[in-house]
Design a protein around this motif. Structure first.
Motif: not given
Length: 512
Positions: A335, A343, A397-398, A400-401, A404-405
């Motif tokens: 990712h 997360s 969201m996952s 990974a998302e 990243k955010a």
């Protein structure tokens, strides 16, 4: 052609305003973007600009009337503003005037005068304070060179030069409050633009880099930092930058100046003597920034308005730490982002909010608004103060998302690049005091939200597991909530669900 003047968007959760003042009367000539009237809400004052050039017709909403969003305020007869041409000579005769129709003044001066205007400040932000001017009247400026820095109650805004030339009159001095779209200064375009580099080099104190930013190559230091370095007699090489790619920020210069300042000499005489001059030498009075003033006001308003209560629990972080350790390399390889704890906490909170929806709700007057989505606010400490960027639709969201955010918003917060939109619309907030070593705290609600989760330091502690004392990595959790809509049972249930999801992350996969 008749054009309607309507009430603009008033900001999040604001539905009506009162007409405070009309600056024009029926029959007056108006120019595009000229201020027509001022509206007052329970949060901000909003100025309404003219949508076109023409003549003001009927005023539908008189002073003192209450109007809703998109309501009709007045009408304008487009193109019927004949008196505007009669006013043009007066504008030319007063090149230093900053009061009436600045657009005409610059246009009629032969096209060589360009106004420097306050840029868009973001939704619901109508004014700012001029913090620092990086140029003085008479200085040569290049196009897009930073002229000044504005401070709003949420972000700092740098204002670039709209054209190359010579900076003329500075209309808004440092410390003055300016409205969105207001006039800051005037540039004589093309006048003295060529020798811009020579005066800059001559005026710069020794050791202070120009736009090159010193040894960092093409990474430009913050304009406010460069100005402060000049005042403190520091060079870019003397300061370690904390911004993106080593960019030197204003706070870095302050730290460097404090580190290099000579220690105050010990008083030879009795130190208790009430000498005011000596006290003044050892004290510094600094005006609070608009951001800090707003933080103070909002936090105090939250305490005064909400029936705030905090409930606590603790969580064994062993399972999350083991899972993270096992998959972090594969996660980053696939990712392109590191797998952190945030997360897991975001996912656990989303899971708990689905079961206890009142924690994801807010009070609006006598109504309770339940959000069927989760816009997760992630509180972050910056040199300028506390900010809460929002991860929108975090429930969709996952892992990974989410990571990243969070990484993107965190970098923008550190560099002072967050926009107003980045910090609006949150429905729940997570605050991680553990990164600073906090073992236990009671977070304050971020209004109008009804819940905020406080994370704390992971610490090895002796715990009883299966009848035996073992050492486990434990973290205290704190949920502050608005007791007006969240009962104690709901708050405790929420925190227990977060604890269960973190101690057994498989529950998140199975929605248990």
């Amino acid at each position: 052609m008749t054009i309607d003047v309507k009430v603009p968007t008033l900001g999040e959760s604001v539905t009506e305003a009162t007409v405070a003042t009309w600056f024009k009367k029926p029959g007056d000539a108006v120019a595009t973007d000229e201020m027509l009237c001022e509206l007052e809400t329970d949060k901000v004052t909003v100025e309404v600009p003219s949508p076109a050039t023409g003549t003001l017709g009927e005023i539908v909403a008189a002073e003192g009337e209450t109007v809703g969003v998109d309501a009709l305020l007045a009408t304008i007869s487009e193109g019927a503003g004949a008196p505007a041409s009669d006013e043009a000579p007066a504008a030319v005769a007063e090149p230093g005037s900053s009061d009436d129709a600045p657009a005409e003044a610059s246009g009629d001066a032969g096209g060589d005068a360009v106004d420097v205007m306050v840029p868009a400040l973001g939704e619901s932000v109508t004014e700012a304070t001029v913090a620092t001017w990086f140029k003085a009247a008479g200085d040569a400026v290049a196009q897009d060179e930073m002229l000044c820095e504005l401070e709003t109650d949420k972000v700092s805004v740098e204002v670039p030069a709209p054209a190359a030339g010579t900076l003329g009159e500075i209309v808004a001095k440092e410390g003055e409050t300016v409205a969105a779209g207001g006039k800051l200064a005037v540039i004589q375009a093309g006048a003295g633009g060529a020798p811009a580099s020579a005066p800059k080099a001559a005026e710069a104190p020794a050791g202070v880099g120009g736009d090159s930013g010193g040894p960092k190559g093409d990474v430009e230091d913050a304009p406010s930092a460069k100005k402060l370095m000049a005042e403190k007699g520091l060079s870019s090489g003397d300061v370690k930058g904390s911004g993106r790619d080593g960019r030197v920020m204003k706070e870095d210069v302050l730290r460097a100046a404090a580190a290099t300042a000579p220690a105050p000499a010990a008083p030879a005489q009795a130190p208790r003597a009430p000498v005011s001059a000596d006290q003044a030498d050892r004290e510094e009075r600094v005006k609070m920034t608009r951001l800090r003033q707003t933080i103070a006001k909002r936090l105090k308003d939250s305490q005064n308005t909400a029936a705030m209560l905090t409930t606590y629990n603790e969580v064994d972080m062993g399972a999350v730490m083991d899972l993270r350790s096992e998959y972090k390399d594969l996660f980053q390889k696939k990712h392109g982002v590191k797998l952190g704890f945030m997360s897991f906490f975001t996912k656990a909170c989303v899971h708990a909010l689905n079961e206890v929806p009142e924690v994801n709700a807010e009070i609006d007057g006598t109504d309770v608004v339940y959000h069927r989505y989760v816009n997760m606010g992630i509180a972050a400490g910056t040199p300028q103060g506390l900010v809460v960027p929002v991860i929108r639709d975090a429930d969709a969201m996952s892992f990974a998302e989410i990571e990243k955010a969070i990484a993107e918003k965190g970098a923008a917060a550190r560099d002072g690049k967050l926009s107003m939109a980045d910090m609006q619309g949150g429905t729940f907030t997570i605050s991680n005091g553990g990164v600073y070593g906090s073992l236990m705290s009671s977070p304050i609600l971020n209004p109008p939200q009804s819940g905020i989760l406080g994370m704390h330091k992971i610490q090895d502690r002796p715990m009883v597991v299966g009848g035996e004392i073992v050492i486990r990595p434990m973290m205290y959790l704190a949920l502050s909530y608005d007791h007006r809509i969240v009962d104690g049972k709901g708050a405790v249930t929420f925190l227990v669900r977060v604890k269960e999801a973190l101690e057994d992350p498989r529950r998140l996969l199975m929605d248990l």
